[in-house]
Structure formats: C-alpha cells, structure tokens
Design a protein around this motif. Structure first.
Motif, PDB file in Angstrom:
ATOM      1  N   ALA A 293      25.698  49.655  45.736  1.00 45.91           N
ATOM      2  CA  ALA A 293      26.229  50.082  44.933  1.00 45.91           C
ATOM      3  C   ALA A 293      27.638  50.017  44.221  1.00 45.91           C
ATOM      4  O   ALA A 293      28.171  49.321  42.830  1.00 45.91           O
ATOM      5  N   ILE A 294      28.153  49.970  45.548  1.00 46.51           N
ATOM      6  CA  ILE A 294      29.507  50.110  45.746  1.00 46.51           C
ATOM      7  C   ILE A 294      29.910  48.474  45.372  1.00 46.51           C
ATOM      8  O   ILE A 294      30.588  47.890  44.537  1.00 46.51           O
ATOM      9  N   TYR A 295      29.350  47.670  45.927  1.00 49.45           N
ATOM     10  CA  TYR A 295      29.074  46.238  45.613  1.00 49.45           C
ATOM     11  C   TYR A 295      29.280  45.440  44.224  1.00 49.45           C
ATOM     12  O   TYR A 295      29.452  44.919  43.914  1.00 49.45           O
ATOM     13  N   LEU A 296      28.110  46.289  43.479  1.00 47.66           N
ATOM     14  CA  LEU A 296      28.144  45.651  41.633  1.00 47.66           C
ATOM     15  C   LEU A 296      28.870  46.341  40.917  1.00 47.66           C
ATOM     16  O   LEU A 296      29.635  45.427  40.061  1.00 47.66           O
ATOM     17  N   VAL A 297      29.638  47.226  41.891  1.00 53.29           N
ATOM     18  CA  VAL A 297      30.970  48.025  40.868  1.00 53.29           C
ATOM     19  C   VAL A 297      31.921  46.938  41.163  1.00 53.29           C
ATOM     20  O   VAL A 297      32.569  47.061  39.859  1.00 53.29           O
ATOM     21  N   LEU A 298      32.606  46.654  42.577  1.00 54.90           N
ATOM     22  CA  LEU A 298      33.231  46.160  42.332  1.00 54.90           C
ATOM     23  C   LEU A 298      33.007  44.702  41.992  1.00 54.90           C
ATOM     24  O   LEU A 298      33.874  43.660  41.021  1.00 54.90           O
ATOM     25  N   LEU A 299      31.247  44.046  42.500  1.00 59.66           N
ATOM     26  CA  LEU A 299      31.405  43.034  41.397  1.00 59.66           C
ATOM     27  C   LEU A 299      32.130  42.775  39.830  1.00 59.66           C
ATOM     28  O   LEU A 299      32.441  41.876  39.429  1.00 59.66           O
ATOM     29  N   CYS A 300      31.078  43.855  39.471  1.00 62.62           N
ATOM     30  CA  CYS A 300      31.579  43.641  37.432  1.00 62.62           C
ATOM     31  C   CYS A 300      33.053  44.063  37.292  1.00 62.62           C
ATOM     32  O   CYS A 300      33.652  43.168  36.354  1.00 62.62           O
ATOM     33  N   THR A 301      33.477  44.621  37.894  1.00 61.03           N
ATOM     34  CA  THR A 301      35.021  45.367  37.728  1.00 61.03           C
ATOM     35  C   THR A 301      36.056  43.759  37.883  1.00 61.03           C
ATOM     36  O   THR A 301      37.045  43.207  37.365  1.00 61.03           O
ATOM     37  N   ILE A 302      35.348  43.266  38.938  1.00 56.44           N
ATOM     38  CA  ILE A 302      36.451  41.901  39.434  1.00 56.44           C
ATOM     39  C   ILE A 302      36.099  41.273  38.791  1.00 56.44           C
ATOM     40  O   ILE A 302      36.789  40.154  38.204  1.00 56.44           O
ATOM     41  N   GLY A 303      34.416  41.198  38.372  1.00 57.76           N
ATOM     42  CA  GLY A 303      34.297  39.898  37.514  1.00 57.76           C
ATOM     43  C   GLY A 303      35.301  40.000  35.998  1.00 57.76           C
ATOM     44  O   GLY A 303      34.912  39.255  35.403  1.00 57.76           O
ATOM     45  N   SER A 304      35.061  40.750  35.530  1.00 55.45           N
ATOM     46  CA  SER A 304      35.672  41.155  34.321  1.00 55.45           C
ATOM     47  C   SER A 304      36.551  40.753  33.992  1.00 55.45           C
ATOM     48  O   SER A 304      37.317  40.235  33.461  1.00 55.45           O
ATOM     49  N   VAL A 305      37.231  41.797  35.578  1.00 53.41           N
ATOM     50  CA  VAL A 305      38.852  41.166  35.464  1.00 53.41           C
ATOM     51  C   VAL A 305      39.170  39.740  34.756  1.00 53.41           C
ATOM     52  O   VAL A 305      40.190  39.190  34.007  1.00 53.41           O
ATOM     53  N   ALA A 306      38.319  39.118  35.691  1.00 52.91           N
ATOM     54  CA  ALA A 306      38.752  37.644  36.395  1.00 52.91           C
ATOM     55  C   ALA A 306      38.696  36.771  34.763  1.00 52.91           C
ATOM     56  O   ALA A 306      38.972  35.603  34.645  1.00 52.91           O
ATOM     57  N   MET A 307      37.565  37.120  34.315  1.00 52.58           N
ATOM     58  CA  MET A 307      36.975  36.398  32.806  1.00 52.58           C
ATOM     59  C   MET A 307      37.653  36.684  32.442  1.00 52.58           C
ATOM     60  O   MET A 307      37.662  35.651  30.961  1.00 52.58           O
ATOM     61  N   GLU A 308      38.301  37.977  31.721  1.00 55.75           N
ATOM     62  CA  GLU A 308      39.425  37.966  30.862  1.00 55.75           C
ATOM     63  C   GLU A 308      40.683  37.286  30.734  1.00 55.75           C
ATOM     64  O   GLU A 308      40.862  36.690  30.571  1.00 55.75           O
ATOM     65  N   GLY A 309      40.863  36.908  32.188  1.00 58.08           N
ATOM     66  CA  GLY A 309      42.139  35.791  32.404  1.00 58.08           C
ATOM     67  C   GLY A 309      41.849  35.121  32.319  1.00 58.08           C
ATOM     68  O   GLY A 309      42.749  34.150  31.455  1.00 58.08           O
TER      69      GLY A 309
END
Length: 313
Positions: A44-60
C-alpha cells in the motif's frame, strides 16, 4: 507625495500560496496513508509512493514537452497522485496505477491547460477510467493483514456489499476496500484538520454527508453504516472540495454537496455499482459552471445586458 495605483482585482491578497494549501492537503492525507499501510501492508505504501512520484514526474515531463514553465513545485500533482493511490485496491498492478496517473495528469489536467483549467477532479476521472477499463482488478479487495492469513482465501468484499461489518471495524478500518477509504477515523481527522486550517469550507462535505444520511434515513437504511462505509468520507472531505472543479460561492457549495449526496445515494441504492461517490462528484463537476452562474452574487444596481436583436426603450 502619495501615488494612486490603479490595478485590476484582486486588491487584497492572502499570504497563503498554492504550495502551502497542497502541503496541508498532503499532511491531512497522512493518517489515511498510515492506516492503509497498517491494514494492507508495505505494498500500500509502495503504491502511494509510486502514484505520487509518477504523477509529479509526468507533470514535469509534460511541461517540458509543451514548453511551459514548471509547476511541480506547487505540489498539486503530488496531491493528485496520493488521492488516486488512496482510491485504488492494494492488489492493482503497478502499470495500471501508472495509467491512472497518466489519465489524471496528462489528459485531464495538462491537456486542458494545467492547474485551474481542468474541468473535473483528475483523480476522480482516473479512478473511473481504471474502473471501466480494468473492472476485475479495481473490484478485487483483500482482507486486512492478508499476508498473515493462514487461509487460502485472502480476498473479500467491501462493507457496502456485505453489510456485516461492525461500527468499530468501520471506524478503525479493519475492512476490505481501497487503500485510503476504510479507516473512517483517519479520514475524519484529516477533514477536520483541513477545516481548522481553513483550507476547505465545511459547506460541501457537511451537505454531502448530511444529504446521504437524510436519504438513507428516509429509505430505512442503517445511516451510520452507510456514512462510514465505502468512499463517502474520502470523497466528501478531499475530492468534493477541490478548488478548481467545485463552485466558488457558499450557496453553490451547498448545492454541489447536496447534488453529490443525492446522486451517490441513488447509485448506491438503485445502481449497478455498490459505490457511487466517484460518479456523483464527476457529474457535479460537470455542472459546476452552471451552479456558479445561478448562485453568483450580482453587483447592486447592475443592469442586465440586452439580448441580441433587442434594445432598451
């Protein structure tokens, strides 16, 4: 010598910035993240980090490709990613979670112009797209602390489907469901924190929750069970209060919350999905411009513009 400066509104600016608002939202979501990690494990923590970091990277990356100024520092992409993760089951494949990030950030947010231009809550749209595209994976729930179970069966239904969970389990989060929706206490703590910090107005969440409570009371359902089950609290406190996609007037916020409550109840009671919160918020997001138009305060003494083909006598 005093100089008179003439400038367009706003004339009074609040010291709080978008970044600080988003940081407060991230902090308010931490109790739900911790509860999700406790009941559903490190994945669950892994998915939270994945989605958070993934969203920031995609916006960048998107801002670079579109040759626009960077906006990742405002933390809005991080909030979207964390909200999306909390709306996912812990067993969803990582690549599907990243597709949700792509839908939320690239399609719903950036292609419409970025923060402040999106027509609907990005995390809500992403969840619905994943629900319609990968229905089986989005409706597979595991029992809390499934990795410790001696049974071969580690999947289970949400409280809205079974109707058998205790109030205590619903409050603490000891039930099946999405990562961030099961622990009512954690969500209430986060919602109250946002209201105390005046990040959100209580109008929409109270109207949303109150409408669901009233309609379930009329229908003869267990009101407390309905309020503590599913994604109602997560949606009411954190997604129906989005600045961009919800009305700006207090009357509009009440109308928005009531509308969300009515639709969520109807979908839960008569629809094919046990949970109607996401669909209700999305539908009301679409109606937000019309709600604003009919609830906006008109300047005193303002004259209505004449329609084409007509003139004042």
């Amino acid at each position: 010598m005093n100089t008179l400066l003439v400038a367009p509104s706003p004339h009074q600016k609040h010291p709080i910035t978008t970044q600080r608002i988003m940081l407060c939202v991230l902090v308010s979501l931490l109790p739900a993240v911790i509860a999700g990690g406790y009941y559903f494990g490190l994945r669950a923590i892994y998915l939270v980090l994945l989605c958070t970091i993934g969203s920031v990277a995609m916006e960048g990356w998107c801002r670079i490709l579109m040759k626009r100024s960077q906006t990742i520092s405002d933390l809005s992409a991080a909030v979207t990613g964390m909200l999306l993760a909390l709306n996912l089951p812990v067993t969803i494949p990582a690549w599907q979670a990243l597709i949700g990030c792509f839908v939320a950030i690239v399609i719903v947010k950036q292609l419409f112009g970025g923060l402040g231009q999106n027509f609907a809550n990005p995390a809500i749209v992403a969840r619905i797209v994943l629900m319609l595209s990968f229905t089986s994976n989005m409706t597979t729930w595991v029992i809390p602390r499934y990795w410790k179970s001696d049974s071969d069966v580690i999947t289970g239904a949400t409280p809205l489907v079974t109707g058998t969970a205790s109030y205590r389990d619903l409050l603490l989060g000891n039930t099946g469901g999405c990562i961030g929706e099961t622990c009512a206490i954690a969500l209430i703590i986060g919602g109250v924190y946002l209201m105390i910090r005046q990040i959100i107005s209580p109008s929409t969440p109270l109207a949303f929750i109150g409408t669901v409570a009233l309609l379930n009371l009329i229908a003869g359902n267990d009101v407390i069970y309905q309020l503590l089950s599913g994604g109602l609290l997560l949606g009411a406190f954190f997604m129906a209060t989005d600045y961009v996609t919800t009305p700006i007037t207090w009357k509009g916020k009440l109308v928005f919350g009531i509308g969300c409550g009515v639709m969520a109840f109807l979908i839960r009671q008569f629809g094919g999905y046990p949970e109607g919160v996401s669909f209700s918020i999305l539908l009301m997001n679409i109606l937000t411009p019309y709600i604003d138009r009919f609830t906006m305060t008109h300047p005193l003494g303002a004259v209505k513009p004449a329609k084409e083909g007509k003139s004042h006598a």
